[in-house]
Structures are given as structure tokens and as C-alpha cells.
Design a protein around this motif. Structure first.
Motif, short mmCIF file in Angstrom:
data_model
loop_
_atom_site.label_atom_id
_atom_site.label_comp_id
_atom_site.label_asym_id
_atom_site.label_seq_id
_atom_site.Cartn_x
_atom_site.Cartn_y
_atom_site.Cartn_z
N ASP A 514 1.80 -5.55 -23.13
CA ASP A 514 0.34 -5.54 -23.06
C ASP A 514 -0.15 -4.88 -21.78
OD1 ASP A 514 0.17 -6.79 -25.50
OD2 ASP A 514 -0.09 -8.81 -24.66
N LYS A 517 0.27 -1.08 -22.09
CA LYS A 517 -0.76 -0.51 -22.97
C LYS A 517 -2.13 -0.54 -22.31
CE LYS A 517 1.79 -2.00 -27.08
NZ LYS A 517 1.82 -2.94 -28.23
N ASN A 518 -2.38 -1.55 -21.48
CA ASN A 518 -3.66 -1.65 -20.81
C ASN A 518 -3.78 -0.62 -19.67
OD1 ASN A 518 -6.23 -2.92 -20.12
ND2 ASN A 518 -5.16 -3.75 -18.34
N GLY A 521 -2.77 3.23 -21.32
CA GLY A 521 -3.06 3.29 -22.74
C GLY A 521 -3.13 4.70 -23.29
N ASN A 525 -0.54 5.80 -26.07
CA ASN A 525 -1.05 6.14 -27.40
C ASN A 525 -0.72 7.58 -27.77
OD1 ASN A 525 -2.14 3.58 -27.72
ND2 ASN A 525 -4.14 4.18 -26.89
#
Length: 593
Positions: A514, A517-518, A521, A525
């Protein structure tokens, strides 16, 4: 005629004799020779001697002129007498007799003198940087810097790269230093960051399909100052390429760097790029005590632990009973005198160590003798084995440091440099390059045992996911630095472009999925949409120019640098914000105790 000048102060030659000309510049030096005023008039391009005597209609006004006044003169070009020709100046065959004068800008009493080579405190030079920059040495440095950047751009375009600009205001990203944060007015309580490097953006440019990118990029890092590093901002030649392996990056950037040093290096030897060695990080640490070795110095350190294990020299023998310890020797060809050995021992003590053991070999008439406290303690057989391993002879010496390499390696590397310089072993007429490769991706904190990134977290681990499933401390990355004369000039890597490998790599350093991804990101992605293999590097422009200009302090090649306390004495930054500025940003300053 032009309002300010018909020629620069470097243009006039004997071909201009008899012409009426107009020059503008600064009064560099004034000499009064019995009522005749000689003034060296200086602009960015050079110096022209102008003269004025009582026959000139502006003689009275010229007598009032002082150093660093900015003036315009009109006059007649005359040939100098043969015995008065100055061959050091392009304009040295002529002088201009002044017929008209206009003061464009008078100068107050100067806090520092522009003419000559006087030394001034750095505080004075930075506070009055606009005066300091008028000095000849600084003009040369800044002109060289501009020319180096222009040459870099041409060379990159010639290799098929295009220049793209990346944002200056962005999100915080770990690049190994502290961010400069920028508060958002429109989003109270949130902050942008100035980029430590265009790292994520240049990778995203590759994902966007642009294949070859470069940029003369400003980078911002809140760092502790050093002589070879700016504490706030610096510029780098940033580049990235798609569908490449490590050697492809070397083959691309090496000729660019070599060409720059050949063009601006003042004739010093530059080895051909295909001759630049590729040295594994572990080997560089062992032989040179640093990952940015000065290969102009031929000295290579060696592990001599076995010769001291169980020996009569108790300090080293007991050290070697501990795990992870080592005894390392620094050969010193021609350093075989007690005076030199004592001097190096004192050097080690100044660096915070108890000292350095040493052995030196001297001629005893009937043979060679090993001298020094170590030789007496370990005996002739071990001493001779050390001499043979190091390839030393009569008149040579060796110095020894022991313990865990992390504790003494820095001093050992510095001692190697000092020995090479003092014994005139270092070739000062050369730029010696080396690629340092196979950097470890992770390091472990000795106290907490925590694993963290040692270098760039976006690098592809050698062996991919399989490597990450083993011992983290054994994982090497496709990371590389280019060292030159003891400085790191280039740093780069083949990037990790696979999201699952990215997650695993950060997981080993304590970052959950997490959090990755934070914080990353966009990059994470993007890797889900057909990311190509890619890699690149960045070359430090300030440091390159520092080497080319033969300066030891990076502030000598930066137009408006901060001081060692990260202060701009000229602009008085950092400064306290006004209360209304803080209110707009929803900020409050908490007084420090």
C-alpha cells in the motif's frame, strides 16, 4: 555609431589603427605616468588600453574615474611603440586615445578588488558575488561552464537524443537525501516537493514510448555541504534509454564524457572510453577504500590478514578473532623512511584512528632489512611474505589498518590518496575514469538489524525476482557510477520495470504494498501497461566543470552558490516569511527552543 560600442574590448588590432571607435566597459586598472592616464578598459571579452593626456577634451573628467566605474569612451586607435607592445593581450599592439567620455555607472568604494589575484574571505566573495564574478578567473570558469553545457547538448543530439523538460514542482520521492517541501496554498496542509532528480518522470517518458531522453536538469536536495557538493541545488546531464542493457548505457554516455574532457581538459590525457575499467563495488572498496577511486594513483590496497593471524602482534591477532574483521595493507613505493612513516601515522591519528602500523625496508649492506614495530613483532618470515605479496623492495614501505572494513575503509582510502600525492606517484596530467559496477541494493543497520536500500530503489536487481527470494544483502543491482580522479561524476542504473519485482524489492526494505502504491503510484501503475526495459544515468555538471577548471571547491564554478550553511548571503536567503504569507498557506512557525 552604436550608442555604446563599435567594438568589444577584445576586437582591436593593428588593422584598426587610424579608426575612430567607441568602447564600453569597466575601468580595470588606472596608471598615472606623469600626467598621462593609462586605463585598462575591460569587458566580458577582453581588455584594451586607453590613454588620456591634457590634450584630450575630457582629461579633467577622466581624472575623476576610479576602479570598476562603468564608462563609454570614443577615441582614435593608435599603434603602440614596438617596445611597448604587450604580447599577452590580443589588443596589445594598439591603444586608444580618448576624445570623449561618458560615465555609465560610477562605483562606490569596493569591498573587494577585481584586478589581481587577491584572496578574500568566502563570506565577502559571496555577499558581493556580482563583483567577484567580474574577476578574470571567475569569468573563465563561468564561460567554461556555459560552453560545457552547450557541448553536452550538441553531443546528445548527435547521438539521437531529444531534450524534454520535466516538472519542477512535484511529489516527494526518496532519492537518498531530504526533500525541499513547498506548501500548497490551494490545498492547505499539503506539500509539493522540489525534485531531487527527474527519476520517476524520465522513467515515465520511457513508458510513454519516447526511446531516448536527455535534459540539463536542475535538482534540489537538502544536503549537508561538502567542498564537492552544493547544499541546495545542482545541475545534471540526465538521460534515459529504452531497450538497453548496462553496456549500452556505457557505450552511449562514455564518448560524451570523454569528448567533454578532451575538449575542455587543457590537453591532459584522457583514456579512450573502451579502456575505462569496470570495477565491481566490492573490489573497489578492497583496493581503493572507496567507490570513487582516483586511478591516477597506482597504489592498490591488499588483504594481508593471514600474515597477522596468530602472529606476535597482539592487536591485529586479537582483532582477527572477531567475525568480519580484516587487516589491509597500503603499499607505499619509495616511502621507506621512518620520517615519512611517522608522518602517515600522525595523519591516521588526526583522522580519529589510534594510528597506522607500518613496515619499511632498507638496505643494510649485506642485504635488506625490514624495520618498524610491526616487523619486530611478527618476525622476518611473515614480514618477508608480506613484502613479496605487495611486490615491494628496498626503499619502500607498507601501512596497515585493521578491524571491520566499514570502520577503517574511509581513512584507508584517504591515506592511499595522501601517500600517492606525497610520494609523487599520482599522475596529475591525466583524467582517469572507471565504471564502478555491481553495487549492493541493500544494507543492514548494525544496531537495529533493519534492511534498507543502500542505493537507488528503482534499480533492477541482478537475477530479478529469483535474487530477491534469497539473502537481501547478497543482491546486487544493475547500478553503476563513473569515477574520475577521486570524484563520482555519473550515477545510473538499469531500472526495474516490472511491478511485481518492484513490490518485492520495496517489501525487503520494509515498505508495504500500500505504501509503494501510495508513494510511487504513477510509476507502479505505468508498469502495468507495457513498460519497456530501460536504463540511464545522470552526470553532475557542477562537478565536471570543477574538475575541468582545476578547482577544489564546487562554489568556484557555480554562478550564485550558497555558502556552507546553505545561506545566500547576497539575496539574504533563507528569510522569514511575512505573516500574511503564512496565513495564505495555512502555516504557523513553531519557535525553536
Amino acid at each position: 555609431m552604436h550608442a555604446f560600442r563599435s567594438h568589444t574590448c577584445a576586437d582591436l588590432t593593428k588593422d584598426n589603427v587610424g579608426e575612430t571607435v567607441r568602447l564600453s566597459g569597466w575601468v580595470h586598472r588606472i596608471r598615472d605616468h606623469g600626467g598621462i592616464l593609462f586605463i585598462d578598459l575591460r569587458d566580458h571579452y577582453g581588455v584594451t588600453q586607453v590613454l588620456c593626456d591634457p590634450d584630450s577634451p575630457v582629461f579633467a573628467e577622466m581624472e575623476k574615474v576610479r576602479s570598476e566605474w562603468c564608462i563609454r569612451i570614443d577615441g582614435n586607435v593608435k599603434a603602440r611603440d614596438p617596445e611597448l607592445v604587450n604580447p599577452k593581450l590580443p589588443t596589445g599592439e594598439v591603444e586608444v586615445f580618448v576624445r570623449d567620455l561618458e560615465v555609465l555607472g560610477a562605483a562606490d568604494e569596493l569591498p573587494l578588488i577585481v584586478f589581481g589575484d587577491q584572496e578574500y574571505p568566502e563570506e565577502t566573495r559571496l555577499k558581493y558575488r556580482y563583483l567577484d564574478l567580474r574577476r578574470e578567473a571567475m569569468q573563465k570558469n563561468m564561460t567554461m561552464r556555459s560552453d560545457v553545457v552547450a557541448s553536452m547538448r550538441r553531443r546528445m543530439w548527435d547521438k539521437g537524443f531529444r531534450e524534454y523538460q520535466t516538472p519542477i514542482i512535484t511529489a516527494s520521492s526518496p532519492e537518498g537525501a531530504r526533500d525541499f517541501l513547498v506548501p500548497s496554498r490551494l490545498h492547505p496542509g499539503k506539500f509539493y516537493a522540489l525534485p531531487q532528480a527527474p527519476q520517476q518522470f524520465k522513467q515515465l517518458i520511457m513508458v510513454s514510448g519516447y526511446d531516448k531522453y536527455f535534459q540539463i536538469a536542475p535538482c534540489f536536495r537538502d544536503e549537508d555541504p561538502r567542498a564537492d557538493r552544493s547544499p541546495t541545488d545542482f545541475y545534471q546531464l540526465d538521460m534515459e534509454m529504452s531497450f538497453v542493457e548496462q553496456q549500452d548505457v556505457f557505450d552511449t554516455i562514455s564518448p560524451v564524457i570523454a569528448g567533454i574532457f578532451e575538449e575542455f581538459g587543457g590537453g591532459k590525457k584522457v583514456d579512450a572510453p573502451n579502456e575505462w575499467p569496470q570495477i565491481p563495488y566490492k573490489e573497489a572498496a578492497l583496493k581503493y577504500g572507496t567507490d570513487k577511486p582516483d586511478l591516477r594513483n597506482p597504489i592498490e590496497m591488499q588483504d594481508v590478514s593471514e600474515h597477522f593471524r596468530g602472529s606476535g602482534f597482539a592487536i591485529f591477532a586479537k582483532l582477527l578473532e572477531q567475525d568480519g574483521t580484516q587487516i589491509r595493507a597500503i603499499p607505499a613505493p619509495t616511502g621507506g623512511s621512518r620520517k615519512f612513516c611517522d608522518r602517515m601515522n600522525a595523519f591516521a591519528q588526526k583522522e580519529g584512528l589510534p594510528g597506522m602500523g607500518y613496515i619499511f625496508w632498507r638496505d643494510q649492506g649485506d642485504g635488506m632489512e625490514a624495520a618498524g614495530p610491526l616487523a619486530k613483532n611478527i618476525g622476518p618470515e611473515r614480514t618477508e611474505a608480506i613484502r613479496q605479496q605487495l611486490g615491494l623492495g628496498v626503499g619502500d614501505a607498507a601501512f596497515f589498518l585493521g578491524g571491520k572494513p566499514a570502520a577503517f575503509e574511509r581513512v584507508a582510502g584517504k591515506a592511499r590518496d595522501v601517500i600517492g600525492a606525497e610520494l609523487n606517484l599520482t599522475d596529475k596530467d591525466r583524467f582517469a575514469f572507471a565504471w564502478i559496477v555491481d553495487f549492493p541494493i541493500y544494507e543492514q543497520d548494525e544496531e537495529s538489524g533493519k534492511i534498507d536500500f543502500e542505493h537507488n530503489p528503482f534499480s533492477m536487481p541482478q537475477g530479478g525476482m529469483d535474487a530477491l527470494n534469497g539473502d537481501p544483502l547478497a543482491v546486487k543491482g544493475y547500478q553503476y557510477d563513473l569515477a574520475c580522479n577521486g570524484y563520482e561524476l555519473v550515477s545510473g542504473a538499469i531500472r526495474n520495470h516490472k511491478p511485481e519485482v518492484m513490490l518485492k524489492a520495496f517489501e525487503l526494505a520494509g515498505y508495504g504494498a500500500d505504501e509503494v502504491k501510495n508513494r510511487f503510484g504513477a510509476l507502479f501503475n505505468a508498469f502495468h501497461y507495457g513498460a519497456p526495459p530501460h536504463g540511464g544515468c545522470a552526470a553532475g555538471i557542477d562537478r565536471i566543470v570543477m574538475l575541468l577548471a582545476e578547482q577544489e571547491n564546487i562554489r568556484e564554478v557555480i554562478m550564485f552558490p550558497m555558502n556552507q550553511r546553505a545561506e545566500d548571503l547576497m539575496m539574504q536567503a533563507p528569510s522569514e516569511p511575512a505573516s500574511d504569507q503564512l496565513m495564505e498557506l495555512s502555516l504557523r512557525v513553531i519557535p525553536q527552543d
